[in-house]
Motif scaffolding. Structure first.
Motif, mmCIF file in Angstrom:
data_model
loop_
_atom_site.group_PDB
_atom_site.id
_atom_site.type_symbol
_atom_site.label_atom_id
_atom_site.label_comp_id
_atom_site.label_asym_id
_atom_site.label_seq_id
_atom_site.Cartn_x
_atom_site.Cartn_y
_atom_site.Cartn_z
ATOM 1 N N UNK A 186 9.698 -11.326 47.194
ATOM 2 C CA UNK A 186 8.748 -11.929 46.008
ATOM 3 C C UNK A 186 7.988 -10.716 45.425
ATOM 4 N N UNK A 187 7.366 -10.088 46.496
ATOM 5 C CA UNK A 187 6.421 -9.149 46.110
ATOM 6 C C UNK A 187 7.125 -7.841 45.421
ATOM 7 N N UNK A 188 8.114 -7.370 46.024
ATOM 8 C CA UNK A 188 9.057 -6.314 45.787
ATOM 9 C C UNK A 188 9.700 -6.566 44.352
ATOM 10 N N UNK A 189 10.117 -8.082 44.262
ATOM 11 C CA UNK A 189 10.753 -8.482 42.764
ATOM 12 C C UNK A 189 9.697 -8.323 41.562
ATOM 13 N N UNK A 200 9.825 -0.438 29.370
ATOM 14 C CA UNK A 200 10.184 -1.205 28.032
ATOM 15 C C UNK A 200 9.064 -0.879 27.233
ATOM 16 N N UNK A 201 7.806 -1.026 27.534
ATOM 17 C CA UNK A 201 6.751 -0.968 26.698
ATOM 18 C C UNK A 201 6.578 0.484 26.246
ATOM 19 N N UNK A 202 6.726 1.549 27.116
ATOM 20 C CA UNK A 202 6.400 2.831 26.645
ATOM 21 C C UNK A 202 7.632 3.061 25.718
ATOM 22 N N UNK A 203 8.709 2.491 25.671
ATOM 23 C CA UNK A 203 9.837 2.853 24.745
ATOM 24 C C UNK A 203 9.448 2.068 23.636
ATOM 25 N N UNK A 219 9.815 -5.843 38.382
ATOM 26 C CA UNK A 219 9.503 -6.705 37.309
ATOM 27 C C UNK A 219 8.454 -5.691 36.329
ATOM 28 N N UNK A 220 7.506 -5.554 37.039
ATOM 29 C CA UNK A 220 6.244 -4.753 36.392
ATOM 30 C C UNK A 220 6.714 -3.275 35.938
ATOM 31 N N UNK A 221 7.491 -2.814 36.550
ATOM 32 C CA UNK A 221 7.920 -1.317 36.544
ATOM 33 C C UNK A 221 8.859 -1.522 35.411
#
Length: 155
Positions: free
Chosen positions: A12-15, A26-29, A19-21
C-alpha cells in the motif's frame, strides 16, 4: 499472519508513492500546457521548451521579437547570433554589414554538454541557456532557438 500484514502495508505504501508521483507528473503537464495556451492566446508561438533545474522556460516568438523568462530580443535589433557548446562556437551568423564581437573563449570540458545561444542585439548581448541534458535534447533545443533567430534576422 504478521508477515502478510507487513507485506500488505508495504504494498500500500509503494502504491501510494507511485500514485503521488503519477499525479505530480500529470499536474506538471497540465501547468505546462496551460502556460503554452496562455502564451499562444497572446499571439506568441512556442519555439522551444527549455528544461532548467528550477523549472521550464518557454522560448517564445511573435511578430516583434523573442521572449524567454524576463529577457527579450526585438527582431529589428538582432545583429547576429552564435550557437555555443561549452562556450565554444558551433554555429554563427550575422546580418549583412554587421560584425559580431570576438567569441568568448571556450571553457574547459566539465564532463557534460552545456548548450547556449548568444543573441547579439544593438548595444547588448542576450544569452539563452538551452540546458545540459544528454542524448541530444539540449542540442535540439539550442538548434531550434538558433534557427528561429537566424530565420527572423534574415527576413
Amino acid at each position: 499472519m504478521i508477515i502478510r500484514v507487513v507485506a500488505a502495508l508495504l504494498l500500500l505504501a509503494a502504491l501510494w508513492v507511485l500514485f503521488r508521483f503519477a499525479m505530480a507528473l500529470r499536474w506538471s503537464k497540465v501547468v505546462r500546457e496551460g502556460s503554452r495556451s496562455a502564451e499562444e492566446s497572446r499571439g506568441r508561438r512556442v519555439v522551444a521548451e527549455i528544461p532548467l533545474p528550477d523549472g521550464l522556460l518557454l522560448f517564445l516568438e511573435d511578430d516583434a521579437g523573442f521572449y524567454w523568462g524576463a529577457s527579450q530580443a526585438r527582431k529589428s535589433e538582432i545583429r547576429g547570433a552564435r550557437l555555443l557548446l561549452n562556450g565554444g562556437v558551433i554555429g554563427s551568423f550575422s546580418r549583412p554589414g554587421a560584425s559580431l564581437p570576438d567569441p568568448p573563449p571556450a571553457e574547459e570540458y566539465e564532463g557534460r554538454e552545456r548548450w547556449d545561444v548568444l543573441i547579439y542585439c544593438q548595444g547588448r548581448t542576450e544569452a539563452v541557456p538551452c540546458g545540459v541534458l544528454r542524448e541530444g535534447v539540449s542540442r535540439e533545443i539550442a538548434a531550434r532557438v538558433f534557427e528561429a533567430v537566424r530565420r527572423a534576422a534574415a527576413s
